[in-house]
Design a protein around this motif. Structure first.
Motif, PDB file in Angstrom:
ATOM      1  N   UNK A  99       0.952  -1.110  -0.129  1.00 32.69           N
ATOM      2  CA  UNK A  99      -0.032  -0.034   0.046  1.00 32.69           C
ATOM      3  C   UNK A  99       0.906   1.374   0.068  1.00 32.69           C
ATOM      4  N   UNK A 100       0.300   2.412  -0.732  1.00 36.68           N
ATOM      5  CA  UNK A 100       1.148   3.694  -0.878  1.00 36.68           C
ATOM      6  C   UNK A 100       1.465   3.866   0.571  1.00 36.68           C
ATOM      7  N   UNK A 101       0.802   4.177   1.664  1.00 39.11           N
ATOM      8  CA  UNK A 101       1.355   4.940   2.862  1.00 39.11           C
ATOM      9  C   UNK A 101       2.630   4.136   3.560  1.00 39.11           C
ATOM     10  N   UNK A 102       2.157   2.768   3.246  1.00 38.95           N
ATOM     11  CA  UNK A 102       3.130   1.791   4.104  1.00 38.95           C
ATOM     12  C   UNK A 102       4.575   1.663   3.113  1.00 38.95           C
ATOM     13  N   UNK A 103       4.532   1.769   1.791  1.00 38.62           N
ATOM     14  CA  UNK A 103       5.617   1.807   1.147  1.00 38.62           C
ATOM     15  C   UNK A 103       6.296   3.274   1.340  1.00 38.62           C
ATOM     16  N   UNK A 104       5.891   4.228   1.418  1.00 37.01           N
ATOM     17  CA  UNK A 104       6.334   5.662   1.704  1.00 37.01           C
ATOM     18  C   UNK A 104       6.875   5.671   2.995  1.00 37.01           C
ATOM     19  N   UNK A 105       6.374   5.050   3.965  1.00 41.22           N
ATOM     20  CA  UNK A 105       6.836   5.045   5.369  1.00 41.22           C
ATOM     21  C   UNK A 105       8.161   4.063   5.531  1.00 41.22           C
ATOM     22  N   UNK A 106       7.894   3.107   5.093  1.00 39.55           N
ATOM     23  CA  UNK A 106       9.216   2.091   4.963  1.00 39.55           C
ATOM     24  C   UNK A 106      10.409   2.461   4.320  1.00 39.55           C
ATOM     25  N   UNK A 107      10.353   3.377   3.205  1.00 40.28           N
ATOM     26  CA  UNK A 107      11.454   3.558   2.286  1.00 40.28           C
ATOM     27  C   UNK A 107      11.727   5.104   2.630  1.00 40.28           C
TER      28      UNK A 107
END
Ligand SMILES: O=C(O)CCC(=O)C(=O)O
Ligand SMILES: [Fe+2]
Length: 307
Positions: A98-106
């Motif tokens: 998911x978008x928010x998860x990907x943004x936060x992880x990287x």
């Protein structure tokens, strides 16, 4: 006229004037306001623009924690598949993520700024400008209940939230002048909720030749477009930097809601931080519509209409 005004506000930083308003006294008092992160209805400051009857403005009726709740929902939850977003066409979010998860992880700021809109419920096709039965997702129950509560507080009874566009703006984003006319039910009001940085909002007339009025939309402000103003041109020529006091001022803490994990994020500063960081340079607008006429069960698909 609309275009000239749009350019003027886009290039300068003029203070919009909102002098010609009349105050509306609400007779209603809703008990469940706090469930939605709202202050009691009797404390709301509600205005109607004198030059634009039907344009109702509610000056931030949200508590800080209430504002945080809707921001977390827009960023973490409403952006998830299968809801449609402008990112679908770009293939930037891997399948299963998911978008928010990907943004936060990287810590991916570029991807973070790429999300511009999400649609909820009936999806509005930007090309054909139609809502279609085949293109329908689930409408979030909490947002439908909030919208109905706001509508009923203003005496718009039986409002059914069936579609919403969540707009994500950054400091250089604009939204050009348009009317929202694809809904089958044009009598139902359109409810617009703003969070984060301040927008200059232009509201014109039924044609682009009418001179628009300009107003600030700050975090928590609600605009309801109804009656004569429902089909008027409007747009956002500029986003202005604001301080974060609207969502950081904790005088109250009694917010409870079924979405326990979201409420928990709102109350825990370390969990809230990434959302607050996003909001420091962004604006989120939730634009809620009723699509169907009351009593109408479903939309005709194009083939139904032809036969
Ligand atoms: O961002 C706003 O305040 C307005 C958004 C809007 O007009 C729309 O989504 O149709
Ligand atoms: Fe609009």
């Amino acid at each position: 006229m609309f275009k000239d005004c749009f350019k003027y506000y886009k290039s300068k930083n003029p203070p919009p004037d909102l002098e010609k308003v009349r105050r509306i006294n609400l007779e209603k008092t809703g008990n469940s306001a706090s469930n939605f992160g709202l202050n009691p209805v009797k404390t709301w400051e509600v205005y109607e623009l004198v030059d634009h009857p039907g344009l109702i403005f509610i000056k931030n009726p949200f508590t800080s924690i209430g504002q945080r709740y809707w921001v977390v929902r827009c960023l973490q939850d409403y952006s998830k598949r299968p809801n449609k977003t402008n990112l679908d066409a770009l293939n930037l979010v891997p399948e299963g993520k998911e978008w928010w998860e990907v943004c936060q992880n990287n810590n991916n700021k570029i991807l973070m700024n790429k999300l511009r809109w999400v649609t909820l419920g009936y999806h509005h096709d930007w090309e054909s400008k139609v809502y279609a039965e085949e293109n329908k997702g689930e409408f979030p129950k909490d947002l439908a209940e909030l919208s109905r509560f706001i509508a009923e507080s203003l005496n718009f009874l039986h409002f059914n939230a069936e579609a919403a566009i969540v707009n994500y703006y950054h400091m250089d984003s604009t939204l050009s002048g348009h009317t929202d006319h694809s809904e089958h039910n044009l009598k139902a009001p359109l409810i617009s909720l703003s969070f984060g940085q301040t927008a200059i909002f232009l509201l014109g007339g039924k044609t682009k030749d009418d001179e628009p009025s300009a107003m600030f939309l700050r975090s928590g402000d609600i605009v309801v477009m109804s009656e004569e103003s429902r089909l008027c041109y409007h747009g956002v020529p500029k986003i202005l930097q604001m301080d974060s006091r609207f969502w950081n001022c904790f005088e109250e803490n009694d917010f409870t809601n079924d979405c326990k994990n979201v409420v928990n994020i709102c109350k825990e500063e370390t969990l809230w931080k990434p959302f607050g960081d996003y909001l420091n340079n962004s604006r989120i607008n939730i634009n809620v519509r009723q699509v169907l006429q009351r009593g109408q069960k479903r939309l005709c698909s194009e083939s139904d209409e032809k036969t």
